[in-house]
Design a protein around this motif. Structure first.
Motif, PDB file in Angstrom:
ATOM      1  N   MET A 143       0.823  -1.204   0.000  1.00  0.00           N
ATOM      2  CA  MET A 143       0.000   0.000   0.000  1.00  0.00           C
ATOM      3  C   MET A 143       0.860   1.259   0.000  1.00  0.00           C
ATOM      4  O   MET A 143       0.560   2.232  -0.712  1.00  0.00           O
ATOM      5  N   LEU A 144       1.940   1.267   0.785  1.00  0.00           N
ATOM      6  CA  LEU A 144       2.807   2.439   0.827  1.00  0.00           C
ATOM      7  C   LEU A 144       3.473   2.689  -0.521  1.00  0.00           C
ATOM      8  O   LEU A 144       3.702   3.837  -0.917  1.00  0.00           O
ATOM      9  N   LYS A 145       3.789   1.615  -1.250  1.00  0.00           N
ATOM     10  CA  LYS A 145       4.447   1.745  -2.545  1.00  0.00           C
ATOM     11  C   LYS A 145       3.461   2.006  -3.685  1.00  0.00           C
ATOM     12  O   LYS A 145       3.885   2.245  -4.827  1.00  0.00           O
ATOM     13  N   ASP A 146       2.168   1.960  -3.385  1.00  0.00           N
ATOM     14  CA  ASP A 146       1.154   2.289  -4.384  1.00  0.00           C
ATOM     15  C   ASP A 146       1.162   3.806  -4.553  1.00  0.00           C
ATOM     16  O   ASP A 146       0.577   4.543  -3.761  1.00  0.00           O
ATOM     17  N   SER A 180      -2.000  10.585  -3.786  1.00  0.00           N
ATOM     18  CA  SER A 180      -3.300  11.262  -3.777  1.00  0.00           C
ATOM     19  C   SER A 180      -3.668  11.724  -2.368  1.00  0.00           C
ATOM     20  O   SER A 180      -4.121  12.858  -2.163  1.00  0.00           O
ATOM     21  N   TYR A 181      -3.475  10.837  -1.385  1.00  0.00           N
ATOM     22  CA  TYR A 181      -3.748  11.220  -0.005  1.00  0.00           C
ATOM     23  C   TYR A 181      -2.807  12.341   0.450  1.00  0.00           C
ATOM     24  O   TYR A 181      -3.233  13.307   1.093  1.00  0.00           O
ATOM     25  N   ARG A 182      -1.528  12.194   0.128  1.00  0.00           N
ATOM     26  CA  ARG A 182      -0.571  13.229   0.519  1.00  0.00           C
ATOM     27  C   ARG A 182      -0.947  14.582  -0.057  1.00  0.00           C
ATOM     28  O   ARG A 182      -0.975  15.602   0.647  1.00  0.00           O
ATOM     29  N   ASP A 183      -1.250  14.611  -1.363  1.00  0.00           N
ATOM     30  CA  ASP A 183      -1.578  15.878  -2.009  1.00  0.00           C
ATOM     31  C   ASP A 183      -2.872  16.467  -1.456  1.00  0.00           C
ATOM     32  O   ASP A 183      -2.983  17.687  -1.262  1.00  0.00           O
ATOM     33  N   ALA A 184      -3.860  15.609  -1.210  1.00  0.00           N
ATOM     34  CA  ALA A 184      -5.137  16.102  -0.680  1.00  0.00           C
ATOM     35  C   ALA A 184      -4.943  16.762   0.681  1.00  0.00           C
ATOM     36  O   ALA A 184      -5.610  17.751   1.008  1.00  0.00           O
ATOM     37  N   ILE A 185      -4.003  16.234   1.478  1.00  0.00           N
ATOM     38  CA  ILE A 185      -3.751  16.792   2.807  1.00  0.00           C
ATOM     39  C   ILE A 185      -2.799  17.984   2.735  1.00  0.00           C
ATOM     40  O   ILE A 185      -3.102  19.069   3.245  1.00  0.00           O
ATOM     41  N   TYR A 186      -1.666  17.843   2.071  1.00  0.00           N
ATOM     42  CA  TYR A 186      -0.667  18.914   2.020  1.00  0.00           C
ATOM     43  C   TYR A 186      -1.172  20.155   1.285  1.00  0.00           C
ATOM     44  O   TYR A 186      -0.824  21.279   1.648  1.00  0.00           O
ATOM     45  N   GLN A 187      -1.966  19.954   0.250  1.00  0.00           N
ATOM     46  CA  GLN A 187      -2.442  21.094  -0.526  1.00  0.00           C
ATOM     47  C   GLN A 187      -3.640  21.794   0.117  1.00  0.00           C
ATOM     48  O   GLN A 187      -4.171  22.757  -0.439  1.00  0.00           O
ATOM     49  N   ASN A 188      -4.025  21.307   1.283  1.00  0.00           N
ATOM     50  CA  ASN A 188      -5.165  21.907   1.989  1.00  0.00           C
ATOM     51  C   ASN A 188      -4.829  22.138   3.459  1.00  0.00           C
ATOM     52  O   ASN A 188      -5.604  21.827   4.360  1.00  0.00           O
ATOM     53  N   GLY A 223      -3.171   1.890  10.207  1.00  0.00           N
ATOM     54  CA  GLY A 223      -2.068   1.097   9.680  1.00  0.00           C
ATOM     55  C   GLY A 223      -0.727   1.550  10.220  1.00  0.00           C
ATOM     56  O   GLY A 223      -0.519   1.665  11.430  1.00  0.00           O
ATOM     57  N   THR A 224       0.202   1.855   9.328  1.00  0.00           N
ATOM     58  CA  THR A 224       1.545   2.275   9.738  1.00  0.00           C
ATOM     59  C   THR A 224       1.622   3.757  10.082  1.00  0.00           C
ATOM     60  O   THR A 224       2.697   4.255  10.421  1.00  0.00           O
ATOM     61  N   GLY A 225       0.512   4.480   9.966  1.00  0.00           N
ATOM     62  CA  GLY A 225       0.468   5.866  10.415  1.00  0.00           C
ATOM     63  C   GLY A 225       0.801   6.921   9.387  1.00  0.00           C
ATOM     64  O   GLY A 225       0.943   8.095   9.724  1.00  0.00           O
ATOM     65  N   ILE A 226       0.872   6.547   8.123  1.00  0.00           N
ATOM     66  CA  ILE A 226       1.293   7.510   7.107  1.00  0.00           C
ATOM     67  C   ILE A 226       0.319   8.680   6.984  1.00  0.00           C
ATOM     68  O   ILE A 226       0.736   9.844   6.886  1.00  0.00           O
ATOM     69  N   LEU A 227      -0.989   8.420   7.031  1.00  0.00           N
ATOM     70  CA  LEU A 227      -1.962   9.508   6.905  1.00  0.00           C
ATOM     71  C   LEU A 227      -1.940  10.397   8.139  1.00  0.00           C
ATOM     72  O   LEU A 227      -2.111  11.616   8.047  1.00  0.00           O
TER      73      LEU A 227
END
Length: 349
Positions: free
Chosen positions: A40-43, A49-57, A72-76
């Motif tokens: 999932m992390l390498k997808d 998409s999640y990173r951009d949705a959060i960082y850009q807002n 999960g591993t806490g990335i979000l």
């Protein structure tokens, strides 16, 4: 989401509560393993998409309380902190959360992220309400092994009246494909009629009833796509996850249709500039791939003709994370020799 071998012993007896508990254990145990989180992390489509949705807002996340459902591993959770969240609470049933705590610590975010192991419906959060819910809840075919009902519980129990959900929209699409060679390889008569000298024809039906999760070549797609159903996460209910919806597929060339495929699109509509991604055959690879439903009838279509049908989906009664799916389809043409109809039932488990 992937299927990993369960460490649970085989279930005996017919107790439905025991069956459900065993299925839940199998589901959560599958997320204890390193491999599924690595995938999932390498997808890139998913994670970017999640990173951009959060960082850009950042203006939406600044000084907010955020709940990460199925962290999960806490990335979000870490994305949210980087975007200025005041505090993030991550909840996950899997023991992977122990590794998430180490990851959060080495990234210096222990004071800003609280990680809790347990079922979302049972844990007690350190906050009565949250401002934003983030979750990567989607499964194969969107709903298989998904956590959407858990996200909806969190929404109803914890989200502030004007709170936000990331992502907030999900749409299922379908199309018809030509895949005669693989269909014959998977469920052909010769394959099951003589297996090392034995008649294994009873397995032919089983092979047909199990959807295939795989990457479909865009060249195999015979019809235009059709939108089947769209979920708005602010308003959808758990009951809405059992549905019966019509669809209509228009052929775009003369060909055969051996299977129907489904995929989903995800949208972060709350963003200043909406961010979307698709898991369809027309776009970049994701670990969700596409879901292939082989149909018992071969449809012979010409350019412009329509295949009409109904997609019925509901959670399995023994395990809410499994799915019972039925597809009804019909091809009506001026050439009555090519008219065909049928239905097939599938189980994703």
């Amino acid at each position: 989401m992937a299927n990993n071998a369960s460490s649970q012993p085989p279930l005996t007896g017919q107790d439905p509560l025991a069956a459900m508990a065993h299925s839940e254990a199998h589901y959560f145990n599958s997320y204890n393993h390193h491999g599924i989180h690595e995938e999932m992390l390498k997808d890139e489509v998913r994670t970017r998409s999640y990173r951009d949705a959060i960082y850009q807002n950042r203006h939406l996340f600044k000084d907010k309380i955020v709940l990460d459902v199925g962290c999960g591993t806490g990335i979000l959770s870490m994305f949210a902190v980087r975007a200025g969240a005041k505090h993030v609470v991550g909840v996950d049933m899997s023991t992977i959360i122990d590794k998430a705590k180490e990851i959060v610590e080495v990234n210096g975010m222990t004071s800003q992220i609280t990680l809790i192991q347990g079922k979302m419906e049972e844990v007690k959060l350190p906050f009565d309400k949250v401002d934003i819910i983030v979750s990567e809840w989607m499964g194969y075919f969107l709903l298989y092994e998904s956590m959407l009902d858990t996200v909806l519980y969190a929404r109803d129990r914890y989200l502030n009246k004007d709170g936000l959900i990331f992502p907030d929209t999900a749409t299922i699409h379908m199309a018809g494909i030509e895949d005669g060679d693989y269909k014959e390889e998977k469920i052909g008569c010769e394959l099951w009629d003589n297996v090392w000298g034995f008649d294994y024809s009873p397995l032919k039906h089983t092979a047909l009833s199990e959807p295939l999760v795989d990457t479909v070549d865009m060249k195999a797609v015979v019809t235009d796509p059709a939108t089947v159903i769209k979920f708005d996460l602010y308003t959808v209910t758990a009951d809405d996850l059992a549905f019966s919806m019509p669809f209509q597929l228009q052929a775009r060339r003369n060909d055969f249709v051996h299977a129907l495929i489904a995929w989903f699109d995800i949208e972060f509509a709350a963003c200043h500039k909406p961010i979307k991604f698709s898991t369809g055959p027309h776009t970049k690879y994701t670990h969700w791939k596409q879901t292939v439903f082989y149909i018992p009838t071969v449809l012979t279509v010409t350019d412009g003709e329509y295949i009409s049908g109904v997609l019925e989906t509901k959670p399995n009664t023994k395990n809410r994370r499994d799915l019972d799916i039925k597809v009804t389809y019909k091809l009506e043409t001026d050439d009555i020799t090519r008219n065909a109809e049928g239905q097939a039932e599938y189980k994703m488990c």
